[in-house]
Design an enzyme around this catalytic site. Structure first.
Site, PDB file in Angstrom:
ATOM      1  N   GLU A   5      -7.981 -36.963 -19.416  1.00  0.00           N
ATOM      2  CA  GLU A   5      -8.399 -36.222 -20.598  1.00  0.00           C
ATOM      3  C   GLU A   5      -7.812 -36.899 -21.834  1.00  0.00           C
ATOM      4  O   GLU A   5      -6.646 -37.280 -21.816  1.00  0.00           O
ATOM      5  CB  GLU A   5      -7.934 -34.767 -20.563  1.00  0.00           C
ATOM      6  CG  GLU A   5      -8.668 -33.939 -21.627  1.00  0.00           C
ATOM      7  CD  GLU A   5      -8.271 -32.453 -21.653  1.00  0.00           C
ATOM      8  OE1 GLU A   5      -7.194 -32.107 -21.158  1.00  0.00           O
ATOM      9  OE2 GLU A   5      -9.050 -31.673 -22.186  1.00  0.00           O
TER      10      GLU A   5
ATOM     11  N   ALA B  34       1.691 -31.734 -19.150  1.00  0.00           N
ATOM     12  CA  ALA B  34       1.031 -31.441 -17.877  1.00  0.00           C
ATOM     13  C   ALA B  34      -0.478 -31.434 -18.083  1.00  0.00           C
ATOM     14  O   ALA B  34      -0.951 -31.262 -19.207  1.00  0.00           O
ATOM     15  CB  ALA B  34       1.487 -30.082 -17.348  1.00  0.00           C
ATOM     16  N   MET B  35      -1.220 -31.633 -16.987  1.00  0.00           N
ATOM     17  CA  MET B  35      -2.680 -31.759 -17.091  1.00  0.00           C
ATOM     18  C   MET B  35      -3.359 -31.071 -15.914  1.00  0.00           C
ATOM     19  O   MET B  35      -2.967 -31.248 -14.771  1.00  0.00           O
ATOM     20  CB  MET B  35      -3.031 -33.249 -17.141  1.00  0.00           C
ATOM     21  CG  MET B  35      -4.512 -33.566 -17.038  1.00  0.00           C
ATOM     22  SD  MET B  35      -5.415 -32.929 -18.490  1.00  0.00           S
ATOM     23  CE  MET B  35      -7.055 -32.759 -17.764  1.00  0.00           C
ATOM     24  N   GLU B  36      -4.436 -30.323 -16.245  1.00  0.00           N
ATOM     25  CA  GLU B  36      -5.032 -29.363 -15.318  1.00  0.00           C
ATOM     26  C   GLU B  36      -6.061 -29.936 -14.348  1.00  0.00           C
ATOM     27  O   GLU B  36      -7.012 -29.231 -13.994  1.00  0.00           O
ATOM     28  CB  GLU B  36      -5.707 -28.263 -16.136  1.00  0.00           C
ATOM     29  CG  GLU B  36      -6.946 -28.717 -16.956  1.00  0.00           C
ATOM     30  CD  GLU B  36      -6.646 -29.088 -18.389  1.00  0.00           C
ATOM     31  OE1 GLU B  36      -5.465 -29.394 -18.685  1.00  0.00           O
ATOM     32  OE2 GLU B  36      -7.572 -29.081 -19.215  1.00  0.00           O
ATOM     33  N   ASN B  37      -5.954 -31.195 -13.906  1.00  0.00           N
ATOM     34  CA  ASN B  37      -6.940 -31.731 -12.949  1.00  0.00           C
ATOM     35  C   ASN B  37      -7.232 -30.679 -11.881  1.00  0.00           C
ATOM     36  O   ASN B  37      -6.311 -30.070 -11.339  1.00  0.00           O
ATOM     37  CB  ASN B  37      -6.376 -32.987 -12.287  1.00  0.00           C
ATOM     38  CG  ASN B  37      -5.734 -33.906 -13.289  1.00  0.00           C
ATOM     39  OD1 ASN B  37      -6.393 -34.427 -14.167  1.00  0.00           O
ATOM     40  ND2 ASN B  37      -4.406 -34.076 -13.188  1.00  0.00           N
TER      41      ASN B  37
ATOM     42  N   HIS C 143      -0.278 -21.850 -17.708  1.00  0.00           N
ATOM     43  CA  HIS C 143      -1.241 -22.515 -18.589  1.00  0.00           C
ATOM     44  C   HIS C 143      -2.200 -23.398 -17.768  1.00  0.00           C
ATOM     45  O   HIS C 143      -3.418 -23.273 -17.850  1.00  0.00           O
ATOM     46  CB  HIS C 143      -0.471 -23.354 -19.614  1.00  0.00           C
ATOM     47  CG  HIS C 143      -1.335 -24.083 -20.587  1.00  0.00           C
ATOM     48  ND1 HIS C 143      -1.455 -23.704 -21.900  1.00  0.00           N
ATOM     49  CD2 HIS C 143      -2.117 -25.177 -20.451  1.00  0.00           C
ATOM     50  CE1 HIS C 143      -2.289 -24.521 -22.523  1.00  0.00           C
ATOM     51  NE2 HIS C 143      -2.700 -25.438 -21.658  1.00  0.00           N
ATOM     52  N   GLU C 144      -1.636 -24.280 -16.957  1.00  0.00           N
ATOM     53  CA  GLU C 144      -2.478 -25.227 -16.211  1.00  0.00           C
ATOM     54  C   GLU C 144      -3.340 -24.513 -15.181  1.00  0.00           C
ATOM     55  O   GLU C 144      -4.481 -24.912 -14.931  1.00  0.00           O
ATOM     56  CB  GLU C 144      -1.623 -26.296 -15.524  1.00  0.00           C
ATOM     57  CG  GLU C 144      -0.757 -27.134 -16.468  1.00  0.00           C
ATOM     58  CD  GLU C 144      -1.520 -27.731 -17.631  1.00  0.00           C
ATOM     59  OE1 GLU C 144      -2.726 -28.009 -17.478  1.00  0.00           O
ATOM     60  OE2 GLU C 144      -0.910 -27.898 -18.711  1.00  0.00           O
TER      61      GLU C 144
ATOM     62  N   HIS D 268      -6.401 -23.036 -16.697  1.00  0.00           N
ATOM     63  CA  HIS D 268      -7.441 -24.057 -16.891  1.00  0.00           C
ATOM     64  C   HIS D 268      -8.291 -24.262 -15.647  1.00  0.00           C
ATOM     65  O   HIS D 268      -9.398 -24.799 -15.743  1.00  0.00           O
ATOM     66  CB  HIS D 268      -6.796 -25.409 -17.196  1.00  0.00           C
ATOM     67  CG  HIS D 268      -6.447 -25.631 -18.627  1.00  0.00           C
ATOM     68  ND1 HIS D 268      -7.325 -25.421 -19.645  1.00  0.00           N
ATOM     69  CD2 HIS D 268      -5.311 -26.103 -19.195  1.00  0.00           C
ATOM     70  CE1 HIS D 268      -6.727 -25.744 -20.801  1.00  0.00           C
ATOM     71  NE2 HIS D 268      -5.513 -26.161 -20.555  1.00  0.00           N
TER      72      HIS D 268
ATOM     73  N   GLU E 287      -8.232 -24.733 -24.466  1.00  0.00           N
ATOM     74  CA  GLU E 287      -6.804 -24.697 -24.810  1.00  0.00           C
ATOM     75  C   GLU E 287      -6.342 -23.371 -25.405  1.00  0.00           C
ATOM     76  O   GLU E 287      -5.230 -22.926 -25.144  1.00  0.00           O
ATOM     77  CB  GLU E 287      -6.469 -25.858 -25.745  1.00  0.00           C
ATOM     78  CG  GLU E 287      -6.724 -27.240 -25.122  1.00  0.00           C
ATOM     79  CD  GLU E 287      -5.968 -27.458 -23.816  1.00  0.00           C
ATOM     80  OE1 GLU E 287      -5.071 -26.655 -23.497  1.00  0.00           O
ATOM     81  OE2 GLU E 287      -6.287 -28.436 -23.109  1.00  0.00           O
TER      82      GLU E 287
HETATM   83 ZN   LIG Z   1      -4.084 -26.975 -21.826  1.00  0.00          ZN
END
Ligand SMILES: [Zn+2]
Length: 886
Positions: free
Chosen positions: A163, A299-302, A334-335, A338, A357
């Site tokens: 992303e 952090a990232m929501e893959n 949060h993640e 998503h 977001e």
């Molecule tokens: Zn986010």
């Protein structure tokens, strides 16, 4: 994506944070249609990918077969690709037919590759087969490496971060959120290592050369930016919950530090399956912790494979505190939100990024407060809203929903307006329609749009249906225009046992006095209450005014509960009356009132003495979080005096005199019966007093630090980070050298990174210079340099900015490639040097594409505002302090 970064925590005063992306190119926007940078005449439906990484050589080779539908006859097929070298390209019409070779041409500025056939390609279904080589990055975008350990223990693990637009660095693809497709991933990985992707492993077979061919199950239909791949020497803890396998993945040996994250995930999954009304649709959900850091995300929501840096997910028993634990929970909430908002339902284009977001941020706050009521995180609401208002009240602000033309602009959209304003507006709307109606609308939205793409209006339509109130009208006012409404209580008159209140709406602006923009009007839902009653009345401010009858006579409070996105200003006598009742207000309203009075004082709408009188009257028994907020506000004002030591000391002494009695009442040592609020406040007050340069606190921190090896009780875990920070901030050369030696020797990756960041936190100019040099020497690891320079910038913005420009090429190498347009302005953000706006302007003119200047413009606006505050407002504080002593 989550914005908790190491430097964001350190850079309390600076602006926004975000993620990677790259060059600008012309976008196509047809009215009524979704923006695209690719021709719309070909659509992918499935990718079959084989990835063969060579970590030692920092390169990989790949093959992909893409099922495509050609919608009208074309000469060539264009997709996204960056830094990929194509070896073969062919097109197959149907199984059994011969592959027709294609000619490749690459446009690196547009980040595309086009494949031309010998004759026109007729509409129909085809398979596009590509073989190519690419590179592994050393910063967190595309396919990237994170190194850790030294000597024999040196290891390299690989991860991906796509992303907003970096899938194209690993897979030639239609890399826009609207082109959803299914993905089958194969990877060739060393035997004995663990490979992870969005879906569980479906099959594997040894190749006989020390490698294994791993195949993952096919994903559901999803956007390219959510694909994930990781490989390394990992441990995985797992559990079953709600019919899903939950896992946490860490470096070998670190999984004990992730046990809390696994446990938290279980509770959150249960909550979300219920809340969204659609169950988590994948068979497994992993949280993967990688060592290192990025300047732009935590952090990232893959989908099914959330990536986090260790500092946002692991709890190290040597340093982690109560607040660290709350942070791990918040990032996961949060993640995981998503996985629905973003992954299951995705915005058509980056214009509606806030649907991802804003909602994930709001779900994070809501879920943490709901599942951990004992932490009282609902009291953070005002602070979160403030994060947005700081940006939103400047003329450089933008609407929550904004037109994004390029991937670089998409990258800049990961900011406080998208996250915090988005979240605050949702909180206000939920409060307005009620929890049950809101949830019903959200459930209907997921039912209608699962696996699809949406715009904001798709959500408003569902809410209008269930709420029976003008949700869309309010939502449009707050998301389609920028700015912060200012609601003024002009008059309140007691009549027949009620207060009859007149409200008027204008706009809270920081720096737009000279701008004659037409007044903005919002439809604002407000809540009012007479202090001492428990009846809250709801009303709408329409066309700039409202008359409201509030039950009970007495002092009227506006924005009761603080769910509204606006500032509250009172006619002076009404403020004075309310201030007299400050101690009786709920904690959230105390925080709201002091926050508004300080912001309005700094912009000149209200006397600054109003805030100072509140600060002077705060009772010792006030809620710990109210004290914590006061400590933060004192720190903020203290920073505004930077460069003027005599006046800064005068204000610092006042702040210390207010905070020390509370500090003494709770003490440095934990006591039986301390709740989480007190535990967090102890840490916060010690830190704040250290920042205010309180000699008693600094001496006590040094004393405890000196005893750390001989008397562990002097430095309990709860104080370790805070005390070490104070010692580092006030370090002399000998202390700095000792910390440096400790950083080199440290085994824990988490502690090591913190120590290097602390080396960059010194107040001393000469030590700050040494930290800058050290950052570029590479000793701290490839991802640490960017955060060290940013840490220096917090206290020495001019020094750090000049250094970064003088070492431009080296610094650009250690910052996530495409986020440079954000990084350099952020280094300057805490400056109050009148020369800085000019320097930033020259930097922007020389180095930034016109479409990527937003962060630079915003930093210039904020610096100019703070210079005006220093010149025009701080004298009022000096006068108030002098009158107290007079
Ligand atoms: Zn986010």
């Amino acid at each position: 994506m989550d914005r908790h970064t190491i430097s964001a925590a350190l850079l309390a005063l600076a602006g926004a944070v975000a993620c990677p992306a790259m060059a600008a190119s012309a976008s196509v926007r047809i009215p009524g249609q979704v923006t695209t940078e690719l021709p719309r005449d070909v659509r992918p439906s499935h990718y079959d990918i084989t990835l063969n990484p060579y970590p030692a050589g920092m390169r990989f080779d790949g093959e992909v077969t893409i099922d495509i539908d050609v919608l009208k006859a074309v000469d060539s097929v264009t997709l996204n690709a960056v830094d990929l070298q194509f070896r073969k390209a062919s097109l197959v019409a149907k199984p059994g037919t011969r592959a027709a070779p294609l000619q490749v041409s690459v446009d690196s500025k547009a980040q595309t590759a086009s494949f031309r056939a010998a004759r026109a390609i007729a509409p129909g279904h085809y398979r596009l087969k590509l073989a190519y080589d690419g590179k592994i990055n050393s910063q967190a975008f595309g396919l990237f490496a994170l190194d850790y350990g030294t000597g024999q223990a040196a290891r390299r693990a690989l991860f991906t971060q796509f992303e907003n637009s970096d899938a194209r660095c690993m897979i030639p693809s239609w890399d826009e959120p609207e082109y959803k497709a299914t993905f089958s991933l194969h990877a060739i990985v060393p035997q004995g290592q663990m490979a992870i992707s969005n879906m569980p492993m479906a099959a594997q077979h040894a190749l006989g050369d020390g490698n294994v061919d791993v195949q993952f199950a096919e994903t559901p239909k999803m956007s390219t930016y959510l694909l994930f791949f990781g490989v390394g020497e990992f441990d995985r803890l797992k559990t079953q919950a709600e019919g899903v396998e939950l896992g946490v993945i860490t470096r070998k040996g670190a999984s004990g530090q992730a046990a809390y994250a696994l446990d938290a995930a279980k509770g959150i999954l249960h909550e979300y399956n219920d809340y969204f009304g659609v169950r988590f649709p994948l068979p497994k959900l992993d949280n993967i912790a990688g060592p290192g850091s990025s300047q732009f995300f935590g952090a990232m929501e893959n989908w099914g494979a959330i990536f986090s840096f260790e500092h946002t997910m692991l709890l190290d028993p040597a340093i982690s505190t109560q607040r660290s634990k709350e942070g791990v929970f918040e990032v996961e909430a949060h993640e995981m939100a998503h996985q629905w908002f973003g992954d299951l339902v995705t915005m058509h284009w980056w214009d509606d990024l806030w649907l991802n977001e804003g909602f994930a941020s709001w779900m994070e706050s809501r879920t943490t407060a709901r599942l951990h009521p004992e932490w009282h995180t609902e009291l953070h609401a005002v602070e979160n809203r403030e994060g947005a208002m700081v940006q939103d009240a400047a003329k450089t602000s933008h609407p929550v929903i904004q037109h994004i033309a390029t991937v670089e602009q998409a990258s800049q959209a990961f900011d406080a307006i998208t996250y915090q304003k988005g979240s605050a507006v949702i909180a206000m709307l939920e409060n307005y329609v009620g929890e049950d109606n809101w949830r019903a609308g959200v459930r209907a939205y997921f039912k209608a749009h699962a696996y699809g793409n949406t715009t904001s209006d798709d959500l408003w339509q569902e809410l209008d249906k269930v709420a029976g109130k003008p949700v869309s009208a309010i939502a449009h006012d707050f998301t389609l225009q920028p700015g912060v409404p200012l609601i003024r209580v002009d008059a309140a008159v007691c009549k027949d046992g009620n207060e009859v209140v007149h409200l008027s709406q204008s706009e809270f602006r920081k720096d737009q006095g000279a701008v004659t923009a037409p007044a903005r009007i919002w439809l604002v839902p407000v809540r009012l209450q007479t202090v001492g009653t428990n009846q809250v009345v709801q009303a709408l401010v329409k066309n700039g005014a409202a008359d409201v009858t509030v039950p009970g006579c007495g002092h009227v409070l506006l924005n009761a509960g603080q769910a509204g996105y606006y500032r509250a200003l009172y006619q002076p006598e009404l403020f004075a009356g309310l201030a007299g009742k400050f101690a009786e207000l709920p904690a959230i309203d105390q925080i709201g009132m002091m926050t508004d009075s300080l912001a309005l004082g700094l912009n000149g709408a209200q006397p600054l003495s109003d805030f100072l009188e509140l600060a002077n009257a705060i009772p010792v028994q006030a809620n710990p979080q109210v004290w914590g907020e006061f400590a933060d506000k004192f720190g903020l004002i203290y920073q505004e005096y930077r460069g003027d030591p005599v006046r800064q000391r005068q204000f610092g002494d006042f702040a210390i005199s207010r905070l020390q009695p509370k500090m003494q009442s709770i003490g440095w040592s934990a006591a039986a019966g301390d709740d989480e609020g007190i535990v967090n406040l102890r840490e916060k007050l010690i830190r704040a007093l250290g920042e205010l340069n309180d000699p008693v606190t600094v001496a006590e921190a040094r004393r405890r630090f000196a005893l750390r090896k001989t008397d562990p009780a002097a430095l309990p875990v709860a104080l370790r980070r805070t005390v070490t920070q104070i010692v580092a901030v006030h370090a002399d050369a000998a202390t700095w050298d000792a910390l440096h030696a400790a950083a080199k020797e440290e085994d824990s990756r988490l502690v090591k990174e913190e120590l290097y960041n602390l080396l960059a936190s010194s107040e001393d100019d000469a030590l700050a210079r040494r930290a800058l040099d050290l950052a570029l020497e590479g000793e701290a690891g490839p991802t640490a340099a960017g955060s060290m320079i940013a840490a220096v910038a917090r206290r020495h913005p001019e020094l750090a900015f000049d250094f970064a420009l003088a070492h431009l090429e080296q610094v650009e190498r250690v910052v996530d490639a495409s986020s440079r347009s954000r990084y350099f302005p952020r280094l300057a953000a805490s400056s109050i040097d009148p020369a800085m706006p000019g320097k930033l302007l020259s930097y922007a003119n020389a180095h930034l594409d016109p479409s990527a200047r937003h962060d630079a413009d915003e930093a210039i606006a904020n610096i100019s505002y703070r210079i005006a505050v220093r010149d025009q407002r701080l004298p009022a504080i000096d006068a108030w302090l002098a009158a107290r002593h007079g």
